[in-house]
Scaffold this motif. Structure first.
Motif, PDB file in Angstrom:
ATOM      1  N   ILE A 192      -1.071  55.397 -41.752  1.00 57.94           N
ATOM      2  CA  ILE A 192      -1.009  54.475 -41.770  1.00 57.94           C
ATOM      3  C   ILE A 192      -2.586  53.391 -41.675  1.00 57.94           C
ATOM      4  O   ILE A 192      -2.592  53.606 -39.954  1.00 57.94           O
ATOM      5  N   ALA A 193      -2.375  52.703 -42.028  1.00 58.53           N
ATOM      6  CA  ALA A 193      -3.767  51.327 -41.238  1.00 58.53           C
ATOM      7  C   ALA A 193      -3.659  50.316 -41.934  1.00 58.53           C
ATOM      8  O   ALA A 193      -3.054  50.523 -42.912  1.00 58.53           O
ATOM      9  N   PHE A 194      -4.475  50.165 -41.534  1.00 55.75           N
ATOM     10  CA  PHE A 194      -4.501  47.917 -41.623  1.00 55.75           C
ATOM     11  C   PHE A 194      -6.094  48.188 -42.477  1.00 55.75           C
ATOM     12  O   PHE A 194      -7.143  49.255 -42.092  1.00 55.75           O
ATOM     13  N   GLU A 195      -6.310  47.088 -43.249  1.00 52.01           N
ATOM     14  CA  GLU A 195      -7.413  47.186 -43.934  1.00 52.01           C
ATOM     15  C   GLU A 195      -7.617  46.005 -44.523  1.00 52.01           C
ATOM     16  O   GLU A 195      -7.236  44.911 -44.869  1.00 52.01           O
ATOM     17  N   SER A 196      -8.175  45.206 -44.747  1.00 49.26           N
ATOM     18  CA  SER A 196      -8.658  44.189 -44.768  1.00 49.26           C
ATOM     19  C   SER A 196      -9.140  44.078 -46.564  1.00 49.26           C
ATOM     20  O   SER A 196     -10.131  45.420 -46.742  1.00 49.26           O
ATOM     21  N   PRO A 197      -9.269  43.006 -47.210  1.00 48.39           N
ATOM     22  CA  PRO A 197      -8.641  42.612 -48.805  1.00 48.39           C
ATOM     23  C   PRO A 197     -10.440  42.972 -48.894  1.00 48.39           C
ATOM     24  O   PRO A 197     -10.610  43.374 -49.989  1.00 48.39           O
ATOM     25  N   ARG A 198     -11.263  42.588 -48.396  1.00 50.37           N
ATOM     26  CA  ARG A 198     -13.113  42.160 -48.250  1.00 50.37           C
ATOM     27  C   ARG A 198     -13.595  43.790 -48.220  1.00 50.37           C
ATOM     28  O   ARG A 198     -14.179  44.447 -48.943  1.00 50.37           O
ATOM     29  N   LEU A 252     -11.473  46.664 -48.551  1.00 51.19           N
ATOM     30  CA  LEU A 252     -10.906  47.871 -49.343  1.00 51.19           C
ATOM     31  C   LEU A 252     -11.234  48.523 -50.097  1.00 51.19           C
ATOM     32  O   LEU A 252     -11.377  49.380 -50.457  1.00 51.19           O
ATOM     33  N   PRO A 253     -12.011  47.913 -51.352  1.00 52.14           N
ATOM     34  CA  PRO A 253     -12.841  48.355 -52.038  1.00 52.14           C
ATOM     35  C   PRO A 253     -14.201  50.094 -51.769  1.00 52.14           C
ATOM     36  O   PRO A 253     -13.725  51.129 -52.338  1.00 52.14           O
ATOM     37  N   GLU A 254     -14.610  49.808 -50.652  1.00 54.03           N
ATOM     38  CA  GLU A 254     -15.481  50.630 -50.060  1.00 54.03           C
ATOM     39  C   GLU A 254     -14.296  51.205 -49.180  1.00 54.03           C
ATOM     40  O   GLU A 254     -15.109  52.625 -49.709  1.00 54.03           O
ATOM     41  N   SER A 255     -13.338  51.438 -48.565  1.00 56.55           N
ATOM     42  CA  SER A 255     -13.108  52.123 -48.356  1.00 56.55           C
ATOM     43  C   SER A 255     -12.556  53.109 -48.925  1.00 56.55           C
ATOM     44  O   SER A 255     -12.141  54.475 -48.654  1.00 56.55           O
ATOM     45  N   LEU A 256     -11.802  52.438 -49.875  1.00 61.49           N
ATOM     46  CA  LEU A 256     -10.724  54.098 -50.808  1.00 61.49           C
ATOM     47  C   LEU A 256     -11.548  54.333 -51.382  1.00 61.49           C
ATOM     48  O   LEU A 256     -11.643  55.477 -51.962  1.00 61.49           O
ATOM     49  N   SER A 257     -13.069  54.612 -52.209  1.00 56.48           N
ATOM     50  CA  SER A 257     -13.950  54.677 -52.766  1.00 56.48           C
ATOM     51  C   SER A 257     -14.244  55.925 -52.304  1.00 56.48           C
ATOM     52  O   SER A 257     -14.834  57.418 -52.348  1.00 56.48           O
ATOM     53  N   ARG A 302      -9.671  52.776 -58.365  1.00 54.44           N
ATOM     54  CA  ARG A 302     -10.074  52.823 -59.321  1.00 54.44           C
ATOM     55  C   ARG A 302      -9.513  51.234 -59.217  1.00 54.44           C
ATOM     56  O   ARG A 302      -9.354  50.522 -60.136  1.00 54.44           O
ATOM     57  N   ARG A 303      -8.046  51.172 -59.140  1.00 52.25           N
ATOM     58  CA  ARG A 303      -7.482  50.121 -59.495  1.00 52.25           C
ATOM     59  C   ARG A 303      -7.687  49.100 -58.790  1.00 52.25           C
ATOM     60  O   ARG A 303      -7.474  47.841 -59.312  1.00 52.25           O
ATOM     61  N   PHE A 304      -7.883  49.696 -57.407  1.00 51.13           N
ATOM     62  CA  PHE A 304      -9.086  48.048 -56.789  1.00 51.13           C
ATOM     63  C   PHE A 304     -10.413  47.955 -55.973  1.00 51.13           C
ATOM     64  O   PHE A 304     -10.876  47.740 -56.133  1.00 51.13           O
ATOM     65  N   ARG A 305     -10.692  48.033 -57.149  1.00 53.62           N
ATOM     66  CA  ARG A 305     -12.315  48.334 -57.705  1.00 53.62           C
ATOM     67  C   ARG A 305     -12.846  47.253 -57.235  1.00 53.62           C
ATOM     68  O   ARG A 305     -14.059  47.052 -56.509  1.00 53.62           O
ATOM     69  N   ASP A 306     -11.836  45.785 -57.862  1.00 58.91           N
ATOM     70  CA  ASP A 306     -13.029  44.769 -57.916  1.00 58.91           C
ATOM     71  C   ASP A 306     -12.231  44.064 -57.327  1.00 58.91           C
ATOM     72  O   ASP A 306     -12.389  42.532 -56.875  1.00 58.91           O
ATOM     73  N   GLY A 307     -11.409  44.742 -55.542  1.00 56.90           N
ATOM     74  CA  GLY A 307     -10.613  43.977 -54.176  1.00 56.90           C
ATOM     75  C   GLY A 307      -9.666  42.849 -55.140  1.00 56.90           C
ATOM     76  O   GLY A 307      -8.879  43.273 -56.259  1.00 56.90           O
TER      77      GLY A 307
END
Length: 273
Positions: A155-161, A163-168, A202-207
């Motif tokens: 479990i971890a926190f991430e900023s919305p800004r 998120l796309p980079e981290s998920l990628s 893919r779902r959150f690639r646009d943030g």
């Protein structure tokens, strides 16, 4: 006679989550130590509680303020520690003050209450018998790779800004790993998105917006996963009426066998993207 430190969780989004016990503690405090005095003052207004003395206790002044507050408690005052939201000490200031009180043999009371960490790991549908909280996701690829090797749910926190980079980055390393993105927990626009890291990337690639908690399923421990057993379990779920793709995700989370491998073993073909 010395006073007492009370660690008091506050709502992470829904005011109705404040317990009656927490309300009583906030109402009777001599002093409230908080990250942002304006934010806590507003919370007290919304709760229609009298505002005692508020003092800032944040990362920048934590070391010095912890000593000062411990001395206040020694002199007999009751001090309540809150964070901006959730439970103090979980990725928020609190450890130094608690440690200072322990070192002085002062009474400490910790109230149970709202936490986005526990809410997210339960809502994710991923294994909860062993889990580890990281704070915020690491930035470097090597550190992310070590995270993905963990046999525990992460479990971890991430900023919305970010998120796309981290998920990628995570999806590049382990595209089939089951995961969940928990957004705006307990708030009006709460969202729980479940899937593989590849699907979520893919779902959150646009943030997106809001407070984010990322939950990642555990790595398969060497020698423990039996793909034949896992496929048999998947067949049993499908025969009972479960949809193959959803059932594969569940069995993958429980066994560590990649969902795509399970689906292919069941149907003989790759799942459609």
């Amino acid at each position: 006679m010395p006073g007492k430190l009370t660690v008091c969780p506050t709502p992470i989004g829904n005011l109705g989550d404040l317990t009656a016990r927490a309300r009583d503690v906030l109402a009777s405090a001599d002093l409230i130590a908080c990250e942002d005095t304006r934010r806590t003052g507003r919370l007290l207004e919304l709760l229609e509680l009298p505002a005692p003395r508020l003092v800032s206790y944040r990362e920048q002044n934590e070391a010095e303020r912890a000593r000062e507050l411990a001395q206040v408690i020694e002199r007999g005052d009751s001090v309540v520690l809150v964070s901006d939201a959730g439970t103090p000490g979980i990725s928020d200031p609190g450890y130094r003050l608690i440690r200072a009180c322990i070192d002085r043999d002062l009474e400490i009371e910790v109230l149970p209450g709202p936490s986005s960490v526990t809410a997210a790991v339960i809502a994710s549908g991923l294994p909860t018998h062993r889990w580890r909280f990281l704070g915020f996701l690491p930035r470097r690829a090597g550190e992310l790779e070590r995270v993905l090797q963990s046999p525990e749910t992460i479990i971890a926190f991430e900023s919305p800004r970010r998120l796309p980079e981290s998920l990628s980055a995570l999806a590049t390393l382990a595209p089939d790993r089951p995961a969940a993105i928990c957004r705006e927990l307990t708030k009006l626009h709460e969202e729980i998105a479940r899937g593989t890291l590849g699907e979520l990337s893919r779902r959150f690639r646009d943030g997106t917006r809001g407070e984010i908690v990322v939950v990642i399923g555990p790595a398969r421990e060497t020698g423990t996963a039996d793909i034949g057993f896992a496929i048999d379990a998947l067949r049993g779920l499908v025969r009972a009426g479960a949809r193959p793709r959803a059932a594969a995700s569940v069995v993958s989370a429980l066994t560590g066998v990649p969902a795509n491998d399970l689906y292919k073993g069941l149907t003989g073909r790759e799942p459609r993207r």
